[in-house]
Design an enzyme around this catalytic site. Structure first.
Site, PDB file in Angstrom:
ATOM      1  NE  ARG A  36      -3.734  -2.479   2.041  1.00  0.00           N
ATOM      2  CZ  ARG A  36      -4.763  -2.751   1.241  1.00  0.00           C
ATOM      3  NH1 ARG A  36      -5.240  -1.846   0.434  1.00  0.00           N
ATOM      4  NH2 ARG A  36      -5.327  -3.951   1.262  1.00  0.00           N
ATOM      5  CG  HIS A  66      -1.120 -10.055  -5.236  1.00  0.00           C
ATOM      6  ND1 HIS A  66      -1.399  -8.733  -5.493  1.00  0.00           N
ATOM      7  CD2 HIS A  66      -2.257 -10.736  -5.486  1.00  0.00           C
ATOM      8  CE1 HIS A  66      -2.664  -8.628  -5.877  1.00  0.00           C
ATOM      9  NE2 HIS A  66      -3.219  -9.834  -5.880  1.00  0.00           N
ATOM     10  CE1 TYR A  69      -4.641  -6.106  -3.894  1.00  0.00           C
ATOM     11  CE2 TYR A  69      -3.798  -5.530  -1.716  1.00  0.00           C
ATOM     12  CZ  TYR A  69      -4.331  -6.452  -2.593  1.00  0.00           C
ATOM     13  OH  TYR A  69      -4.543  -7.733  -2.172  1.00  0.00           O
ATOM     14  CG  HIS A 106      -6.010  -6.819  -8.677  1.00  0.00           C
ATOM     15  ND1 HIS A 106      -6.847  -6.447  -7.654  1.00  0.00           N
ATOM     16  CD2 HIS A 106      -5.456  -7.997  -8.294  1.00  0.00           C
ATOM     17  CE1 HIS A 106      -6.810  -7.364  -6.702  1.00  0.00           C
ATOM     18  NE2 HIS A 106      -5.968  -8.304  -7.055  1.00  0.00           N
ATOM     19  CD  GLU A 143      -6.537 -11.734  -8.216  1.00  0.00           C
ATOM     20  OE1 GLU A 143      -5.481 -11.144  -7.929  1.00  0.00           O
ATOM     21  OE2 GLU A 143      -7.368 -12.138  -7.373  1.00  0.00           O
ATOM     22  CG  ASP A 177     -10.037 -14.207  -6.057  1.00  0.00           C
ATOM     23  OD1 ASP A 177     -11.121 -14.618  -5.583  1.00  0.00           O
ATOM     24  OD2 ASP A 177      -9.168 -13.645  -5.371  1.00  0.00           O
ATOM     25  CG  HIS A 180     -11.743 -11.518  -7.212  1.00  0.00           C
ATOM     26  ND1 HIS A 180     -10.461 -11.139  -7.496  1.00  0.00           N
ATOM     27  CD2 HIS A 180     -11.939 -11.184  -5.911  1.00  0.00           C
ATOM     28  CE1 HIS A 180      -9.896 -10.618  -6.422  1.00  0.00           C
ATOM     29  NE2 HIS A 180     -10.771 -10.633  -5.446  1.00  0.00           N
ATOM     30  CG  HIS A 214      -5.814 -15.664  -5.758  1.00  0.00           C
ATOM     31  ND1 HIS A 214      -5.750 -14.336  -6.090  1.00  0.00           N
ATOM     32  CD2 HIS A 214      -4.539 -16.106  -5.699  1.00  0.00           C
ATOM     33  CE1 HIS A 214      -4.480 -13.990  -6.240  1.00  0.00           C
ATOM     34  NE2 HIS A 214      -3.719 -15.052  -6.023  1.00  0.00           N
ATOM     35  CG  ASP A 227     -12.149  -7.930  -3.969  1.00  0.00           C
ATOM     36  OD1 ASP A 227     -12.069  -9.033  -3.400  1.00  0.00           O
ATOM     37  OD2 ASP A 227     -11.165  -7.348  -4.466  1.00  0.00           O
ATOM     38  CG  HIS A 229     -11.036 -12.432  -0.281  1.00  0.00           C
ATOM     39  ND1 HIS A 229      -9.695 -12.547  -0.521  1.00  0.00           N
ATOM     40  CD2 HIS A 229     -11.537 -11.771  -1.354  1.00  0.00           C
ATOM     41  CE1 HIS A 229      -9.392 -11.977  -1.678  1.00  0.00           C
ATOM     42  NE2 HIS A 229     -10.493 -11.493  -2.192  1.00  0.00           N
ATOM     43  CD  GLU A 260      -5.558 -13.570  -2.898  1.00  0.00           C
ATOM     44  OE1 GLU A 260      -4.591 -12.970  -3.368  1.00  0.00           O
ATOM     45  OE2 GLU A 260      -6.720 -13.463  -3.363  1.00  0.00           O
TER      46      GLU A 260
HETATM   47 ZN    ZN Z   1      -5.299 -10.001  -6.227  1.00  0.00          ZN
HETATM   48 MN    MN Z   2      -7.127 -12.691  -5.377  1.00  0.00          MN
HETATM   49 MN    MN Z   3     -10.058  -9.804  -3.616  1.00  0.00          MN
END
Ligand code: ZN
Ligand code: MN
Ligand code: MN
Length: 290
Positions: A36, A66, A69, A106, A143, A177, A180, A214, A227, A229, A260
């Site tokens: 981040r 990964h 973001y 992403h 993804e 995912d 997702h 994922h 989104d 999880h 995740e």
């Molecule tokens: Zn991701």
């Molecule tokens: Mn994911």
């Molecule tokens: Mn997610």
């Protein structure tokens, strides 16, 4: 399929392997930098050595990266778009240094410019990343997303289009995912729904490009675009969806299945979710009878 989880790199890259080993992972995913913030600290030779020794010793392989973001390859603002390209190049180089074959990304958010415009920007940006990293073997995996906000990648068509229209697109792979795709409207809860969804995936993207799944249950319902999880079997997806993936002989054998899901400090949730996933494996003898 080899199973594992995303683990924190707090305390160093090698600490993620310690955590993975403690919960019983065969594969692992980690951020190659703080996810981040744009800030970057170079990786030292010692860190690389320690990390590689631990991965060999524990046989946890492959380790996937990964991406941060903050990266948005679809950004309409030139400055953020350029910054995202440069950041992704550095992240891919870090994967190469650490010996990670994949960097999950992403695709990006168009922020109002529209899906067509957004996808074009992403393809162009990925082309620049490929040009800036010639000779590297680490691959970017696009993804599938929940389609939250203006996020691209919530239709298999998006992923297929990017694979085809990105310069050096043969260097790309794909990550599904489960949370997702369900939130974006692909049902996978019954055998019939799963078959139909995956046949569409194979037609538009291709099983051979699938490198990582994922495994996340979903707090949101089918088509909710949420989104969020949830633990395996405790969300709107339910346990059967995972049984279909785990026992699907059409999928490449060397795929990584990565959790995740939410967790606390002692990581017992990872251990539990992994044992649930492993309990779903139907032995080969029984498969042939049915
Ligand atoms: Zn991701
Ligand atoms: Mn994911
Ligand atoms: Mn997610």
């Amino acid at each position: 399929m080899r199973l594992g989880a995303h683990e924190s790199i707090a305390g160093g890259f090698h600490r993620a392997i310690d955590r993975a080993k403690a919960v019983g992972c065969e594969v692992l995913q980690l951020f190659v930098k703080s996810s981040r913030s744009w800030h970057l600290k170079p990786i030292s030779q010692d860190e690389v050595k320690l990390f590689k020794e631990k991965s060999l010793e524990t046989a946890i392989y492959p380790v996937s990266g990964h991406a941060s973001y903050l990266i948005n390859l679809a950004a309409p603002q030139k400055e953020l778009w350029r910054r995202s390209i440069n950041a992704l190049i550095v992240e891919l180089e870090r994967c190469e240094i650490l010996g990670l074959p994949y960097l999950v990304l992403h695709p990006g958010s168009h922020l109002g410019a529209g899906e067509r415009e957004g996808l074009k920007r992403v393809a162009k940006a990925l082309g620049e990343v490929h040009r800036g990293t010639s000779g590297l073997t680490a691959k970017i995996l696009l993804e599938s997303t929940a389609g939250q906000g203006t996020a691209l990648g919530h239709r298999f068509e998006h992923l297929g289009w990017l694979m085809e229209n990105t310069p050096q697109g043969d260097r790309l792979g794909v990550c599904i995912d489960t949370c997702h795709i369900f939130a974006s409207g692909y049902d996978i809860r019954t055998p019939e729904a799963y078959e139909a969804t995956m046949a569409e995936f194979d037609r538009l993207v291709g099983f051979s490009h699938l490198r990582v799944i994922h495994f996340n249950d979903s707090k949101g319902g089918l088509g909710s675009h949420l989104d969020r999880h949830e633990h395996i079997g405790k969300g709107e997806l339910g346990i059967e969806a995972f049984r279909h993936f785990i026992n699907d002989s059409m999928l490449p054998e060397d795929i990584s299945g990565i959790l995740e899901t939410p967790k606390g400090d002692d990581l017992h949730e990872d251990r539990e979710n992994l044992s649930i996933l492993r309990s779903l494996v139907i032995p080969e003898e029984r498969k042939e009878v049915s």
